[in-house]
Design a protein around this motif. Structure first.
Motif, PDB file in Angstrom:
ATOM      1  N   ALA A 242       0.820  -1.209   0.000  1.00 52.18           N
ATOM      2  CA  ALA A 242       0.000   0.000   0.000  1.00 52.18           C
ATOM      3  C   ALA A 242       0.853   1.258   0.000  1.00 52.18           C
ATOM      4  O   ALA A 242       0.428   2.299  -0.511  1.00 52.18           O
ATOM      5  N   HIS A 243       2.050   1.188   0.583  1.00 50.82           N
ATOM      6  CA  HIS A 243       2.962   2.333   0.593  1.00 50.82           C
ATOM      7  C   HIS A 243       4.060   2.208  -0.460  1.00 50.82           C
ATOM      8  O   HIS A 243       4.655   3.214  -0.851  1.00 50.82           O
ATOM      9  N   HIS A 244       4.347   0.988  -0.892  1.00 51.14           N
ATOM     10  CA  HIS A 244       5.381   0.761  -1.899  1.00 51.14           C
ATOM     11  C   HIS A 244       4.768  -0.144  -2.963  1.00 51.14           C
ATOM     12  O   HIS A 244       4.778  -1.377  -2.822  1.00 51.14           O
ATOM     13  N   ALA A 245       4.237   0.461  -3.995  1.00 46.50           N
ATOM     14  CA  ALA A 245       3.461  -0.280  -4.999  1.00 46.50           C
ATOM     15  C   ALA A 245       4.309  -1.286  -5.754  1.00 46.50           C
ATOM     16  O   ALA A 245       3.795  -2.329  -6.194  1.00 46.50           O
ATOM     17  N   SER A 246       5.588  -1.017  -5.915  1.00 43.63           N
ATOM     18  CA  SER A 246       6.443  -1.918  -6.694  1.00 43.63           C
ATOM     19  C   SER A 246       6.975  -3.097  -5.891  1.00 43.63           C
ATOM     20  O   SER A 246       7.653  -3.966  -6.449  1.00 43.63           O
ATOM     21  N   PHE A 247       6.691  -3.144  -4.608  1.00 43.29           N
ATOM     22  CA  PHE A 247       7.215  -4.227  -3.769  1.00 43.29           C
ATOM     23  C   PHE A 247       6.409  -5.490  -4.014  1.00 43.29           C
ATOM     24  O   PHE A 247       5.178  -5.498  -3.969  1.00 43.29           O
ATOM     25  N   ASP A 248       7.122  -6.563  -4.252  1.00 41.30           N
ATOM     26  CA  ASP A 248       6.462  -7.844  -4.531  1.00 41.30           C
ATOM     27  C   ASP A 248       7.341  -8.975  -4.020  1.00 41.30           C
ATOM     28  O   ASP A 248       8.566  -8.935  -4.149  1.00 41.30           O
ATOM     29  N   VAL A 249       6.686  -9.964  -3.430  1.00 40.32           N
ATOM     30  CA  VAL A 249       7.376 -11.148  -2.925  1.00 40.32           C
ATOM     31  C   VAL A 249       6.807 -12.363  -3.633  1.00 40.32           C
ATOM     32  O   VAL A 249       5.597 -12.626  -3.546  1.00 40.32           O
ATOM     33  N   PRO A 250       7.606 -13.115  -4.360  1.00 38.82           N
ATOM     34  CA  PRO A 250       7.095 -14.292  -5.078  1.00 38.82           C
ATOM     35  C   PRO A 250       6.521 -15.333  -4.121  1.00 38.82           C
ATOM     36  O   PRO A 250       6.874 -15.402  -2.933  1.00 38.82           O
ATOM     37  N   ALA A 251       5.644 -16.153  -4.647  1.00 43.33           N
ATOM     38  CA  ALA A 251       4.999 -17.201  -3.846  1.00 43.33           C
ATOM     39  C   ALA A 251       6.002 -18.210  -3.285  1.00 43.33           C
ATOM     40  O   ALA A 251       5.866 -18.631  -2.125  1.00 43.33           O
ATOM     41  N   PRO A 252       7.034 -18.639  -4.037  1.00 47.10           N
ATOM     42  CA  PRO A 252       8.004 -19.571  -3.436  1.00 47.10           C
ATOM     43  C   PRO A 252       8.731 -18.977  -2.233  1.00 47.10           C
ATOM     44  O   PRO A 252       9.052 -19.707  -1.287  1.00 47.10           O
ATOM     45  N   VAL A 253       8.978 -17.672  -2.259  1.00 46.97           N
ATOM     46  CA  VAL A 253       9.635 -17.041  -1.117  1.00 46.97           C
ATOM     47  C   VAL A 253       8.708 -17.034   0.093  1.00 46.97           C
ATOM     48  O   VAL A 253       9.131 -17.305   1.232  1.00 46.97           O
ATOM     49  N   LEU A 254       7.437 -16.736  -0.115  1.00 42.65           N
ATOM     50  CA  LEU A 254       6.474 -16.757   0.991  1.00 42.65           C
ATOM     51  C   LEU A 254       6.337 -18.165   1.571  1.00 42.65           C
ATOM     52  O   LEU A 254       6.258 -18.332   2.806  1.00 42.65           O
ATOM     53  N   ASP A 255       6.300 -19.166   0.718  1.00 40.98           N
ATOM     54  CA  ASP A 255       6.225 -20.548   1.209  1.00 40.98           C
ATOM     55  C   ASP A 255       7.467 -20.915   2.011  1.00 40.98           C
ATOM     56  O   ASP A 255       7.374 -21.606   3.039  1.00 40.98           O
ATOM     57  N   TYR A 256       8.618 -20.457   1.538  1.00 41.27           N
ATOM     58  CA  TYR A 256       9.861 -20.750   2.258  1.00 41.27           C
ATOM     59  C   TYR A 256       9.858 -20.083   3.638  1.00 41.27           C
ATOM     60  O   TYR A 256      10.240 -20.709   4.647  1.00 41.27           O
ATOM     61  N   LEU A 257       9.426 -18.831   3.705  1.00 40.08           N
ATOM     62  CA  LEU A 257       9.391 -18.131   4.990  1.00 40.08           C
ATOM     63  C   LEU A 257       8.396 -18.769   5.945  1.00 40.08           C
ATOM     64  O   LEU A 257       8.662 -18.925   7.137  1.00 40.08           O
ATOM     65  N   ALA A 258       7.231 -19.143   5.432  1.00 38.17           N
ATOM     66  CA  ALA A 258       6.213 -19.764   6.291  1.00 38.17           C
ATOM     67  C   ALA A 258       6.651 -21.131   6.789  1.00 38.17           C
ATOM     68  O   ALA A 258       6.249 -21.559   7.880  1.00 38.17           O
ATOM     69  N   ARG A 259       7.464 -21.816   6.023  1.00 35.06           N
ATOM     70  CA  ARG A 259       7.897 -23.160   6.416  1.00 35.06           C
ATOM     71  C   ARG A 259       9.067 -23.140   7.385  1.00 35.06           C
ATOM     72  O   ARG A 259       9.207 -24.033   8.229  1.00 35.06           O
ATOM     73  N   THR A 260       9.923 -22.134   7.299  1.00 34.08           N
ATOM     74  CA  THR A 260      11.156 -22.131   8.082  1.00 34.08           C
ATOM     75  C   THR A 260      11.099 -21.233   9.320  1.00 34.08           C
ATOM     76  O   THR A 260      11.740 -21.538  10.323  1.00 34.08           O
ATOM     77  N   ILE A 261      10.355 -20.142   9.267  1.00 34.45           N
ATOM     78  CA  ILE A 261      10.252 -19.229  10.417  1.00 34.45           C
ATOM     79  C   ILE A 261       9.027 -19.629  11.218  1.00 34.45           C
ATOM     80  O   ILE A 261       7.893 -19.333  10.841  1.00 34.45           O
ATOM     81  N   THR A 262       9.231 -20.310  12.315  1.00 33.59           N
ATOM     82  CA  THR A 262       8.121 -20.934  13.057  1.00 33.59           C
ATOM     83  C   THR A 262       7.980 -20.434  14.481  1.00 33.59           C
ATOM     84  O   THR A 262       7.104 -20.918  15.197  1.00 33.59           O
ATOM     85  N   HIS A 263       8.815 -19.506  14.918  1.00 28.74           N
ATOM     86  CA  HIS A 263       8.817 -19.156  16.336  1.00 28.74           C
ATOM     87  C   HIS A 263       7.607 -18.305  16.707  1.00 28.74           C
ATOM     88  O   HIS A 263       6.801 -18.683  17.559  1.00 28.74           O
ATOM     89  N   ASN A 264       7.454 -17.132  16.114  1.00 27.43           N
ATOM     90  CA  ASN A 264       6.324 -16.264  16.441  1.00 27.43           C
ATOM     91  C   ASN A 264       6.046 -15.333  15.270  1.00 27.43           C
ATOM     92  O   ASN A 264       6.767 -15.312  14.267  1.00 27.43           O
TER      93      ASN A 264
END
Length: 365
Positions: free
Chosen positions: A175-197
């Protein structure tokens, strides 16, 4: 975000937020406990915002630190009565981080406020990092009152919930940075590996945003692996702390943790089972003794420990306190071992040195 770990807490908080003045209170107090970064403060602030959006009820959000500061300031300025009346006039009182509530007088005032609001049919919502039974710093009356309501635990975040949190954070950043984009594989990787909080997930998105904007580079999987490597924590089994062991032992034998650590050794504290656990029958006794807080030991302490061990073992025992550890062995085995080494070859009667011979004969005899 709603997931399997916070479904009940969200439903209970929503019922409180949508309630109106004069409605019957179903669960009072509502007690929510969870670990760090799992969303309990976010949920309480949402209840406060939703309750204050209408003009019917007054909802007040306070942390335990603010409650203590307000009460102490009221005592100094001699406005304690106004402080009490202001809290008792609230329709919904929300208290966060109750584990930090300290002070005997402050806890007494909190207990009186809690009882007054519940008796008047007002809603109380409380959050902490542990269940009421584990808040050992609080008075027994407060813990009993809290346990009488609805106690809800918010568990760890599931992978689907973590992925949803990441997507919402990316949408908020876009909403503040229109050009910012995170690919789906990166989101899946973050959701799978960062599990603490959840805070680690938010920090990961902030790092990717800063790297993408400051270096003018697109977000890739290799870049994500490099930037968030310190947020990935290995899945280790939960380590048992000495405080957990003390809490379980105190609960099992119906004694307080302070009595367990003090120099007092009554019959209730000097249990035979506790004497056996510390004496070496427990394989982790050395670790427990090494991590145990220092206790001022007296003669009564050692005597009670000996008696407890004698009662539990069914035979005479002896203790040797060396470097914080308690070594126990039957007397017969100790004596036989020393005789075999030749230490007790001397007759015990010869250890006593004879005194000077006194003669009462005349000097000229």
């Amino acid at each position: 975000m709603i997931g399997r770990s916070n479904t009940l807490a969200h439903a209970a908080a929503r019922q409180v937020a949508e309630g109106r003045r004069g409605d019957s209170v179903m669960f009072n107090p509502l007690y929510i406990h969870a670990g760090v970064g799992l969303g309990k403060t976010h949920l309480l602030q949402a209840v406060t915002w939703a309750g204050n959006s209408g003009s019917e009820r007054k909802v007040l959000y306070l942390t335990a630190e603010k409650f203590m500061y307000g009460f102490v300031a009221a005592l100094k300025t001699q406005t304690a009565l106004a402080f009490k009346e202001a809290l008792r006039g609230i329709d919904v009182l929300v208290i966060d981080d109750l584990q930090f509530l300290q002070g005997k007088s402050t806890q007494a005032e909190f207990c009186h406020t809690l009882n007054a609001l519940i008796d008047a049919g007002r809603q109380v919502v409380i959050a902490a990092d542990r269940p009421p039974s584990d808040l050992e710093s609080l008075d027994d009356r407060v813990r009993s009152r809290l346990a009488g309501g609805l106690v809800v635990e918010m568990g760890s975040l599931g992978e689907e919930l973590r992925l949803g949190i990441l997507k919402s954070r990316v949408a908020a950043a876009r909403a503040h940075h229109a050009s910012f984009d995170v690919p789906a594989p990166v989101l899946d990787y973050l959701a799978r590996t960062i599990t603490h909080n959840g805070r680690d997930l938010e920090g990961a998105i902030n790092r990717l945003l800063a790297h993408s904007k400051l270096n003018a580079q697109p977000v890739t999987l290799e870049m994500a692996e490099r930037e968030v490597r310190d947020l990935i924590r290995p899945q280790e089994p939960k380590r048992i702390k000495i405080e957990d062991i003390q809490r379980v032992v105190a609960r099992q034998y119906n004694v307080s943790r302070s009595d367990l650590l003090s120099s007092r050794r009554t019959r209730q504290c000097g249990s035979p089972a506790s004497g056996r656990d510390v004496s070496g029958e427990n394989p982790d006794a050395a670790l427990i003794a090494r991590n145990r807080p220092p206790v001022r030991r007296t003669r009564s302490h050692h005597g009670a420990a000996r008696r407890a061990q004698d009662r539990g073992a069914g035979e005479q025992g002896c203790f040797a306190f060396r470097r914080g550890r308690i070594a126990q062995a039957p007397i017969a085995e100790r004596v036989s071992a020393r005789q075999g080494s030749g230490e007790d070859a001397i007759d015990p009667s010869s250890r006593r040195r004879p005194g000077p011979v006194l003669s009462f004969a005349p000097a000229n005899a």
